[in-house]
Design a protein around this motif. Structure first.
Motif, short mmCIF file in Angstrom:
data_model
loop_
_atom_site.label_atom_id
_atom_site.label_comp_id
_atom_site.label_asym_id
_atom_site.label_seq_id
_atom_site.Cartn_x
_atom_site.Cartn_y
_atom_site.Cartn_z
N PRO A 131 -12.06 2.45 -10.68
CA PRO A 131 -10.67 2.03 -10.95
C PRO A 131 -10.55 0.68 -11.68
N PRO A 132 -11.23 -0.40 -11.22
CA PRO A 132 -11.12 -1.65 -11.98
C PRO A 132 -11.69 -1.52 -13.40
N MET A 133 -12.71 -0.70 -13.55
CA MET A 133 -13.29 -0.55 -14.89
C MET A 133 -12.30 0.12 -15.84
N VAL A 134 -11.64 1.16 -15.36
CA VAL A 134 -10.65 1.84 -16.21
C VAL A 134 -9.51 0.88 -16.52
N ALA A 135 -9.07 0.12 -15.52
CA ALA A 135 -7.99 -0.85 -15.74
C ALA A 135 -8.38 -1.82 -16.85
N GLU A 136 -9.60 -2.32 -16.78
CA GLU A 136 -10.06 -3.28 -17.80
C GLU A 136 -10.11 -2.62 -19.18
N MET A 137 -10.63 -1.40 -19.23
CA MET A 137 -10.76 -0.73 -20.53
C MET A 137 -9.40 -0.48 -21.17
N LEU A 138 -8.39 -0.27 -20.32
CA LEU A 138 -7.05 0.01 -20.85
C LEU A 138 -6.20 -1.26 -20.92
N GLY A 139 -6.76 -2.38 -20.50
CA GLY A 139 -6.01 -3.64 -20.54
C GLY A 139 -4.85 -3.67 -19.54
N LEU A 140 -5.02 -2.98 -18.41
CA LEU A 140 -3.93 -2.90 -17.42
C LEU A 140 -4.23 -3.74 -16.19
N PRO A 141 -3.19 -4.21 -15.49
CA PRO A 141 -3.44 -4.87 -14.20
C PRO A 141 -3.84 -3.82 -13.16
N GLN A 142 -4.37 -4.31 -12.04
CA GLN A 142 -4.84 -3.38 -11.00
C GLN A 142 -4.48 -3.90 -9.62
N ALA A 143 -4.36 -2.96 -8.70
CA ALA A 143 -4.32 -3.31 -7.28
C ALA A 143 -5.24 -2.31 -6.61
N THR A 144 -6.32 -2.80 -5.97
CA THR A 144 -7.29 -1.88 -5.36
C THR A 144 -7.18 -1.93 -3.84
N VAL A 145 -7.67 -0.87 -3.19
CA VAL A 145 -7.69 -0.77 -1.72
C VAL A 145 -6.28 -0.99 -1.15
N VAL A 146 -5.34 -0.23 -1.68
CA VAL A 146 -3.93 -0.46 -1.38
C VAL A 146 -3.47 0.36 -0.17
N THR A 147 -2.76 -0.30 0.75
CA THR A 147 -2.22 0.40 1.91
C THR A 147 -0.69 0.49 1.84
N LYS A 148 -0.08 -0.17 0.86
CA LYS A 148 1.37 -0.07 0.71
C LYS A 148 1.72 -0.35 -0.75
N LEU A 149 2.59 0.51 -1.28
CA LEU A 149 2.95 0.36 -2.70
C LEU A 149 4.46 0.44 -2.85
N GLU A 150 5.03 -0.54 -3.54
CA GLU A 150 6.48 -0.53 -3.79
C GLU A 150 6.69 -0.68 -5.28
N ILE A 151 7.55 0.20 -5.82
CA ILE A 151 7.79 0.14 -7.27
C ILE A 151 9.28 0.05 -7.50
N SER A 152 9.68 -0.92 -8.33
CA SER A 152 11.08 -0.91 -8.73
C SER A 152 11.14 -1.25 -10.21
N GLY A 153 11.56 -0.26 -10.98
CA GLY A 153 11.56 -0.39 -12.44
C GLY A 153 10.14 -0.58 -12.94
N GLN A 154 9.90 -1.63 -13.69
CA GLN A 154 8.57 -1.88 -14.24
C GLN A 154 7.78 -2.85 -13.36
N GLU A 155 8.39 -3.28 -12.25
CA GLU A 155 7.71 -4.24 -11.37
C GLU A 155 7.14 -3.50 -10.16
N ALA A 156 5.97 -3.92 -9.73
CA ALA A 156 5.37 -3.30 -8.55
C ALA A 156 4.77 -4.37 -7.65
N ALA A 157 4.69 -4.03 -6.36
CA ALA A 157 4.01 -4.91 -5.41
C ALA A 157 3.16 -4.00 -4.52
N ALA A 158 1.97 -4.46 -4.21
CA ALA A 158 1.09 -3.66 -3.37
C ALA A 158 0.44 -4.56 -2.34
N CYS A 159 0.21 -3.99 -1.14
CA CYS A 159 -0.55 -4.71 -0.13
C CYS A 159 -1.96 -4.17 -0.16
N ARG A 160 -2.93 -5.05 -0.21
CA ARG A 160 -4.32 -4.62 -0.18
C ARG A 160 -5.04 -5.29 0.98
#
Ligand code: FAD
Ligand code: AMP
Lengths: 260, 324
Positions: A131-160
């Motif tokens: 997962p982090p490797m793909v994120a890096e290759m695509l130039g995207l941010p990452q959140a790994t080992v996530v136990t909670k995910l909240e998305i609103s519009g283009q903003e996200a927050a995750a608990c890891r």
């Protein structure tokens, strides 16, 4: 939102592992293969997000033809589409190779994916690296080992999960998220889902179709050996009452094992 | 040169990153060059002495205001710059939540694979060789990384921390340029769990309980035992976690944490393969179970066949007696 979920077919966690010394690989014969448990949490999260916000869920696996049955399970759970990227090699334990292929798939087929979900790690290879490797290759941010995910519009927050605490990561979409147990409770396939999945076709794409040359998909990890761990000697059973055994245990832990 | 990543949490150097540094120093010595430390963002007081004592003569301190809070993107970019500048042969990270988040990102930036969660590092024929458990410890993979710098994360609590006191390390500051828009996500907040002073993955002693604990009260008894032991934490089987008796962060096993303490106690845990997956690299294992046939006894160094509710208080009493 277009949601991509990368899933892998792996031996189930009960498997007894046997090793083919010459091939430096495990013996696959007789193993029961399943959808990697963490990938199931990733898929469930994708389905829930789609149910809440609309969009489309595509499950993708890079693997042998047998991975088609894993993709069918994803369809039966409710994925809209599934794609197999065909791999002609055995497991090479090279996360870079896998990440290159998955990133090439995203660029070629799903450049507008808003969220790319993975399992925390694939059972067996135990890398937690793709997962982090793909994120890096695509130039995207990452959140790994996530136990909670909240998305609103283009903003996200995750608990890891981190050592002794939870870490809250804030990031913008599109992004890569890897799922940990606790994120959700995966649903079971329904009979209706299984019937519907049977009617769907699962396209198979080759590495060449993703614009990958053979060179880019060559494993770069050199496997020197694959072995079973040394069997452990049977330990001592301490006799007597609970009190006697506890006293003897503390003595042995101090004097013999030097662990106290 | 081998670069070793120093992880800072709560303004302190994490012990596992010093273990990584000692392992890096050993491997580097065998190859005939030094190991150096890399520290990103804010450096805690006394870092130069602590890192010097673990055997590095030099600390590369990567600085930019955008590196104050951890972000995988910012940190990977910063470390990549240093790896290229110093032509490092290898970069070692502790296999912690941060190390495992960051190292693969760095590897991808450098276009190389990595070895995750290694339990041994050696040098053979002039190159680094890594051993890592796969299939949750049911097999051991030994590999080399011939393509470019070798990136590896090392499992905490496995590599010994020998203090061979060295002089204070020299700090070399590096100003890192971070392009606009290069960091699209970062840590916003740390939510501490109440009471969990030491994480199971970092504890020297793990006191774990299973289904037989019967409820949260059972786990309170295990906390009492942990409280009289040095650097101990409470662990649990999945069954106990799923029943809601204790939080998921305590779960040991395939879908929980991998632990390698000096001493692991399994109270009323049958020893399912998925549980063993998380604790089989423990140094000494004690099993307490009513059932003499329980598979946990096969991996235990010491076993007691008895009711754990009698053994736990007896152990607490014995250990307290040691102290006095
Ligand atoms: C995909 C997958 C992932 C999994 N991941 C994990 C994981 O990460 N971690 C994990 O632990 N499990 C995991 N499991 C579950 C695992 O298979 C077992 O079900 C689980 O470990 C059993 O927990 P237990 O030993 O507490 O319970 P049980 O197997 O029920 O064992 C209870 C034991 O307590 C003993 N006992 C009962 N009363 C007493 C008493 N008074 N005194 C002493 N002994 C007593 C019994 O003899 C028995 O041996 C996973 C399963 C799957 C399928
Ligand atoms: N061959 C594959 N096909 C699809 N997804 C994969 C593959 N290998 C790994 N992944 C994804 O990457 C995650 C982490 O895998 P790993 O880095 O191998 O532990 C898995 O949980 C999957 O989501």
């Amino acid at each position: 939102m277009n949601i991509l979920v990368f899933i892998k077919r792996v031996p189930d966690t009960e498997s007894r592992i046997r090793i083919d010394r010459e091939a430096k690989s495990i013996v696959e014969e007789g193993l029961n293969f399943v959808l990697s448990p963490y990938d199931e949490y990733a898929l469930e999260e994708a389905l829930r997000l789609r149910e809440a916000k609309g969009g489309k869920v595509t499950a993708v696996s890079f693997g042998p033809d047998e991975a088609l049955s894993t993709l069918r399970k994803a369809l039966a759970m409710g994925a809209d589409e599934a794609v197999l990227i065909k791999d002609d090699l055995r497991e090479a334990y090279d996360p870079l190779r896998i990440a290159r292929v998955l990133a090439a798939f995203v660029r070629a087929r799903q450049p507008d994916a808003g969220l790319i979900l993975f399992g925390r790690m694939s059972v067996g290879s135990d890398n937690a690296a793709v997962p982090p490797m793909v994120a890096e290759m695509l130039g995207l941010p990452q959140a790994t080992v996530v136990t909670k995910l909240e998305i609103s519009g283009q903003e996200a927050a995750a608990c890891r999960e981190i050592e002794g605490a939870l870490e809250k990561v804030a990031f913008r979409l599109p992004a890569v998220v890897s799922a940990q147990k606790g994120l959700n409770e995966p649903r079971y396939e329904t009979l209706k889902g299984i019937m519907a999945a049977k009617k769907k076709t699962v396209p198979v794409v080759t590495l060449a179709e993703l614009g990958l040359s053979g060179e880019e998909a060559v494993p770069r990890v050199e496997i020197l050996s694959l072995e079973l761990p040394a069997a452990k000697q049977a330990g001592k059973i301490l006799p007597g009452t609970a009190e006697e055994a506890a006293r003897e245990l503390v003595r042995l832990l101090r004097n013999e094992a030097k662990a106290l | 040169m081998i670069l070793c990543f120093i992880e800072i949490r709560d303004g302190k150097i994490k012990k596992s990153s010093l273990e990584t540094l000692v392992a890096g120093r050993r491997a580097a010595e065998a190859l005939g060059f030094p190991a150096e430390a890399v520290l990103v963002g804010s450096a805690p007081e006394g870092a130069a002495a602590e890192i010097g004592a673990a055997g590095a003569a030099k600390i590369h301190h990567l600085q930019n205001p955008a590196l104050t809070d951890y972000s995988s993107q910012g940190f990977a970019l910063a470390v990549e710059g240093l790896v290229r500048e110093t032509a490092a042969r290898a970069v070692f990270f502790p296999a912690t939540a941060m190390g495992r988040d960051l190292a693969p990102r760095l590897a991808a930036r450098l276009g190389v694979p990595l070895a995750s969660d290694c339990t041994a590092v050696s040098v053979s024929g002039g190159r680094l060789v890594f051993t890592r458990p796969i299939f949750a410890g049911k097999a051991l993979l030994t590999l080399a990384l011939p393509a470019g710098p070798a990136i590896a994360t090392l499992r905490p609590n496995v590599f010994p921390l020998d203090a061979e006191p060295g002089p204070e390390a020299e700090v070399v500051p590096h100003a890192v340029a971070i392009p606009e828009g290069a960091v699209a996500g970062k840590v916003a907040e740390i939510l501490s769990e109440s009471g969990a002073a030491i994480d199971v993955a970092e504890a020297d002693i793990v006191v774990a309980g299973g289904r037989a604990m019967k409820g949260p009260e059972g786990f309170a008894r295990l906390s009492d035992l942990a409280a009289v032991l040095p650097r101990a934490a409470v662990g649990a089987s999945r069954t106990a976690v799923d029943a809601g008796w204790i939080g998921h962060s305590h779960q040991v096993g395939q879908t929980g944490k991998t632990v390698s303490p000096n001493l692991y106690f399994a109270f009323g845990i049958s020893g399912a393969i998925q549980h063993l997956a998380g604790m089989s690299s423990s140094k000494v294992v004690v099993a307490v179970n009513k059932d003499p046939e329980a598979p946990i006894f096969k991996v235990a160094d010491y076993g007691i066949v008895a009711d754990l509710f009698q053994v736990v208080p007896a152990l607490i009493a014995e250990i307290k007696a040691l102290g006095s």
